[in-house]
Design an enzyme around this catalytic site. Structure first.
Site, PDB file in Angstrom:
ATOM      1  N   LYS A   1       0.755  -1.091  -0.050  1.00  0.00           N
ATOM      2  CA  LYS A   1       0.054   0.027   0.041  1.00  0.00           C
ATOM      3  C   LYS A   1       0.810   1.181   0.011  1.00  0.00           C
ATOM      4  O   LYS A   1       1.979   1.113   0.740  1.00  0.00           O
ATOM      5  CB  LYS A   1      -0.845  -0.002   1.405  1.00  0.00           C
ATOM      6  CG  LYS A   1      -1.727   1.215   1.696  1.00  0.00           C
ATOM      7  CD  LYS A   1      -2.861   1.367   0.580  1.00  0.00           C
ATOM      8  CE  LYS A   1      -3.751   2.773   0.814  1.00  0.00           C
ATOM      9  NZ  LYS A   1      -4.636   2.899  -0.201  1.00  0.00           N
TER      10      LYS A   1
ATOM     11  N   CYS B   1      -3.006   9.782  -6.392  1.00  0.00           N
ATOM     12  CA  CYS B   1      -4.000   9.554  -5.657  1.00  0.00           C
ATOM     13  C   CYS B   1      -5.314  10.613  -5.636  1.00  0.00           C
ATOM     14  O   CYS B   1      -4.812  11.800  -5.414  1.00  0.00           O
ATOM     15  CB  CYS B   1      -3.616   9.212  -4.159  1.00  0.00           C
ATOM     16  SG  CYS B   1      -5.148   8.873  -3.004  1.00  0.00           S
TER      17      CYS B   1
END
Ligand code: SIN
Length: 312
Positions: free
Chosen positions: A44, A130
């Site tokens: 992640k 993101c």
């Protein structure tokens, strides 16, 4: 039969692994990836400090995919250095890939420096895309800022391959503009695409959005986004095939999706939404389906397929 791939000197024993998305935040989840047929262990995205991320509900699966606004919840990069050491000891053959995110150029510089010096990490993927942090636009939509950041990142000494996770572009002019920036740097790969950001899914029964954060908007993944992902893989392949590898990500849940991503120009592919839905069993299933089809078609090497879309 399996197809292998190589990023720099790092060998991937198969072409299918996980995206920096669902089920790769905790050490337990990362170990499960090590035990699975995933050809690498992708982590992640990690930041300088640990983050709780956005308020719940922040991840929902729907029939055609998923929507997320996790907000980069992670344990902080120092933990991922510890995890990398444990994973390398337990799964020495599997590449460990870190995903790096920051909130200012210094964050990126510090994390790239730290991981370049970390012997248990093989490959670095820098996340420029993101969509889920309020007040922080997706870096890779700003070509000048991306250029300045990449100039700093590629000054850092180190021999580990560095790639970028890109957002989807929706106009070939923008794809070409980004490709011009990317050409200036020794980038090993680009991952196309991150989720399609800032989308809204409404539950008509509840008469409410599915997720809470950021005005209920989130990154879309799964079936919905496959054509967008394929278009980005193809456009970047046409522009950059001789300079860097393209990794396909978006809407892959069966052998046919892997095949289409390869035809478009991907050399490796990542699984996100399907991993969230099926857990790590998806790797063995998709691999098996894919290689059965390859054998039926007498393909023996991924190079026979990569980028070989028959253009009209
Ligand atoms: C998130 O943590 O919100 C998703 C990460 C990403 O899209 O890069």
């Amino acid at each position: 039969m399996t197809f292998t791939a190589q990023i720099g000197n790092v060998v991937f024993q198969d072409i299918i692994y996980n995206s920096s998305g669902p089920r790769c935040t905790t050490l337990e989840e990362l170990r499960a990836l090590g035990e699975s047929e995933s050809s690498a262990i992708m982590m992640k995205s990690c930041s300088p400090e640990p983050r709780d991320g956005n308020p719940e509900p922040r991840y929902k699966e729907v029939e055609l995919g998923s929507i997320n606004s996790i907000g980069l919840a992670n344990h902080g990069y120092k933990k991922y250095i510890e995890y990398a050491a444990e994973l390398k000891e337990q799964f020495p053959e599997k590449p460990v890939v870190v995903s790096i995110v920051g909130f200012c150029p210094e964050d990126f510089v510090n994390l790239v420096t730290a991981f370049q010096n970390e012997p248990n990490v093989d490959v670095l993927e820098v996340n420029l895309s993101c969509p889920n942090v309020v007040g922080k636009p997706q870096i890779a939509y700003d070509f000048e800022t991306s250029d300045e950041l990449l100039a700093k990142i590629f000054q850092i000494p180190g021999d580990k391959p560095i790639g970028l996770k890109l957002p989807p572009y929706f106009d070939p002019v923008h794809t070409a503009m980004m490709a011009e920036v990317l050409k200036k740097y020794p980038i090993s790969f680009i991952t196309c695409i991150n989720s399609v950001g800032n989308t809204l899914i409404i539950d008509p029964e509840a008469e409410a959005p599915l997720i809470a954060p950021k005005w209920w908007l989130g990154g879309l993944g799964g079936d919905y986004v496959k054509p967008v992902a394929l278009a980005n893989v193809r456009m970047f392949y046409k522009l950059l095939w001789d300079r860097m590898m393209i990794i396909g990500c978006g809407g892959i849940k069966s052998w046919v999706d892997v095949f289409e991503h390869l035809l478009a120009g991907a050399s490796l592919v990542q699984l996100g939404t399907v991993l969230g839905k099926e857990d790590t069993a998806c790797f063995a299933r998709i691999q098996q389906e894919f290689y059965e089809y390859m054998e039926k078609k007498w393909y023996t090497d991924a190079k026979q397929i990569i980028g070989q879309l028959k253009e009209l």
